[in-house]
Design a protein around this motif. Structure first.
Motif, PDB file in Angstrom:
ATOM      1  N   ILE A 127     -22.404  14.090 -16.313  1.00 39.74           N
ATOM      2  CA  ILE A 127     -21.838  13.071 -14.986  1.00 39.74           C
ATOM      3  C   ILE A 127     -22.863  12.778 -14.060  1.00 39.74           C
ATOM      4  O   ILE A 127     -24.313  13.182 -14.047  1.00 39.74           O
ATOM      5  CB  ILE A 127     -20.762  13.776 -14.570  1.00 39.74           C
ATOM      6  CG1 ILE A 127     -19.653  13.934 -15.007  1.00 39.74           C
ATOM      7  CG2 ILE A 127     -20.146  12.552 -13.695  1.00 39.74           C
ATOM      8  CD1 ILE A 127     -18.687  15.098 -15.029  1.00 39.74           C
ATOM      9  N   GLN A 129     -24.837  12.509 -10.602  1.00 42.93           N
ATOM     10  CA  GLN A 129     -24.062  12.603  -9.467  1.00 42.93           C
ATOM     11  C   GLN A 129     -24.358  11.080  -8.860  1.00 42.93           C
ATOM     12  O   GLN A 129     -24.063  11.708  -7.722  1.00 42.93           O
ATOM     13  CB  GLN A 129     -24.236  13.853  -9.289  1.00 42.93           C
ATOM     14  CG  GLN A 129     -23.770  14.592  -9.990  1.00 42.93           C
ATOM     15  CD  GLN A 129     -24.686  16.237  -9.945  1.00 42.93           C
ATOM     16  OE1 GLN A 129     -24.679  16.239  -8.678  1.00 42.93           O
ATOM     17  NE2 GLN A 129     -24.225  17.451 -10.980  1.00 42.93           N
ATOM     18  N   LYS A 132     -20.759   6.700  -8.910  1.00 39.47           N
ATOM     19  CA  LYS A 132     -19.113   6.319  -8.742  1.00 39.47           C
ATOM     20  C   LYS A 132     -18.898   7.648  -9.619  1.00 39.47           C
ATOM     21  O   LYS A 132     -19.115   6.823 -10.647  1.00 39.47           O
ATOM     22  CB  LYS A 132     -18.757   5.300  -8.257  1.00 39.47           C
ATOM     23  CG  LYS A 132     -19.389   4.630  -6.815  1.00 39.47           C
ATOM     24  CD  LYS A 132     -18.682   3.093  -6.341  1.00 39.47           C
ATOM     25  CE  LYS A 132     -19.579   2.876  -5.054  1.00 39.47           C
ATOM     26  NZ  LYS A 132     -18.856   1.751  -4.867  1.00 39.47           N
ATOM     27  N   ILE A 133     -17.335   7.585  -9.103  1.00 38.78           N
ATOM     28  CA  ILE A 133     -16.535   8.724 -10.597  1.00 38.78           C
ATOM     29  C   ILE A 133     -15.106   8.308 -10.024  1.00 38.78           C
ATOM     30  O   ILE A 133     -14.599   7.785  -8.243  1.00 38.78           O
ATOM     31  CB  ILE A 133     -16.649   9.710 -10.503  1.00 38.78           C
ATOM     32  CG1 ILE A 133     -16.009  10.579 -11.234  1.00 38.78           C
ATOM     33  CG2 ILE A 133     -16.214  10.843  -8.915  1.00 38.78           C
ATOM     34  CD1 ILE A 133     -16.909  12.109 -11.648  1.00 38.78           C
ATOM     35  N   PHE A 148     -20.126  10.506  -6.246  1.00 41.49           N
ATOM     36  CA  PHE A 148     -19.728  11.901  -6.835  1.00 41.49           C
ATOM     37  C   PHE A 148     -19.796  12.341  -5.431  1.00 41.49           C
ATOM     38  O   PHE A 148     -19.843  13.232  -5.428  1.00 41.49           O
ATOM     39  CB  PHE A 148     -21.001  12.180  -7.784  1.00 41.49           C
ATOM     40  CG  PHE A 148     -20.708  12.943  -8.642  1.00 41.49           C
ATOM     41  CD1 PHE A 148     -19.768  12.971  -9.585  1.00 41.49           C
ATOM     42  CD2 PHE A 148     -21.525  14.002  -7.851  1.00 41.49           C
ATOM     43  CE1 PHE A 148     -19.507  14.015 -10.323  1.00 41.49           C
ATOM     44  CE2 PHE A 148     -20.755  15.775  -8.485  1.00 41.49           C
ATOM     45  CZ  PHE A 148     -20.129  15.122  -9.394  1.00 41.49           C
ATOM     46  N   GLN A 152     -18.208  16.177  -4.319  1.00 47.14           N
ATOM     47  CA  GLN A 152     -18.993  17.103  -3.782  1.00 47.14           C
ATOM     48  C   GLN A 152     -18.230  17.293  -2.819  1.00 47.14           C
ATOM     49  O   GLN A 152     -18.179  18.893  -2.179  1.00 47.14           O
ATOM     50  CB  GLN A 152     -19.622  16.963  -3.581  1.00 47.14           C
ATOM     51  CG  GLN A 152     -20.407  16.600  -5.535  1.00 47.14           C
ATOM     52  CD  GLN A 152     -22.434  16.779  -5.632  1.00 47.14           C
ATOM     53  OE1 GLN A 152     -22.914  15.721  -5.504  1.00 47.14           O
ATOM     54  NE2 GLN A 152     -22.279  17.964  -6.933  1.00 47.14           N
TER      55      GLN A 152
END
Length: 173
Positions: A127, A129, A132-133, A148, A152
Motif C-alpha cells: 500500500i 503510504q 490516500k486510502i 494514509f 496512521q
C-alpha cells in the motif's frame, strides 16, 4: 468474547466524532451499499483496499488485514508468515462481537471497539503510504478517503501499532 447483546453496534456517527475531535480531514463519498470490493463501481483518488478479519485456528488470535483490493491474498502463506497453522475468516458473530460491525462494513475505523486489544492490525507494505486510502465509516453506504498519514495518526491516537508485512499473493495460473 463479548456476547452480541452486550456489544454496541458501531456507527458512522462515532467515526465522524473521532475524526473531528482529532482534526483528521477526510472526503466522504456516498454510494449504494457494497458488500465486497468487487461490487464497488466508483473510484477514489487513492488506494482501494480490502479489509479482512481473520483468526488463527489454534492460537485464536484475531488479525485485521488491510491489502490492495486487487491482491489475491495467499491465505496459507500468510498463516505461515504470522506463525499460524491455519487462518479462517471471522464469522459474522465474531465480527460483531469484536468490532460491532456487520459483514460488508468491515473497516479499521471500528478499531475503537476493540477495547481489550484482541486484534493485531496487519497492513500490506504494497500500500502506497504517500497516497490516500478509503474506508467505510462503519457502514457500507459511504467511503471516507483520507491521507494514509492521517490514517496512521488515527491509529496512533488509538494506541494501535500496526504490523507492516509484505503479504503473499496467490500465483496466477
Amino acid at each position: 468474547m463479548t456476547r452480541r447483546s452486550e456489544m454496541a453496534k458501531a456507527t458512522d456517527t462515532e467515526v465522524y466524532q473521532l475524526l473531528s475531535e482529532w482534526q483528521i480531514p477526510y472526503e466522504r463519498v456516498e454510494h449504494q451499499a457494497v458488500y465486497t470490493v468487487a461490487e464497488i463501481d466508483f473510484s477514489i483518488d487513492g488506494t482501494e483496499v480490502k479489509n479482512l478479519l481473520m483468526r488463527g485456528k489454534k492460537s485464536k488470535q484475531n488479525y485485521f488485514i488491510i491489502c490492495p483490493s486487487e491482491k489475491r491474498l495467499d491465505i496459507k502463506a500468510l498463516a505461515k508468515i504470522l506463525g499460524e497453522s491455519h487462518l479462517s475468516f471471522a464469522s459474522a458473530e465474531r465480527l460483531f462481537g469484536l468490532l460491532g460491525l456487520t459483514p460488508g462494513a468491515v473497516t479499521p475505523l471500528a478499531l475503537p471497539h476493540d477495547r481489550e486489544r484482541q486484534i493485531t492490525l496487519v497492513i500490506d507494505q504494497a500500500i502506497d503510504q504517500t497516497a490516500k486510502i478509503g474506508f467505510h465509516p462503519n457502514v457500507n453506504t459511504a467511503t471516507l478517503v483520507l491521507a494514509f498519514t492521517d490514517f496512521q495518526r488515527y491509529l496512533t491516537k488509538l494506541g494501535i501499532q500496526p504490523v507492516y508485512l509484505v503479504l503473499p499473493e496467490q500465483a496466477t495460473a
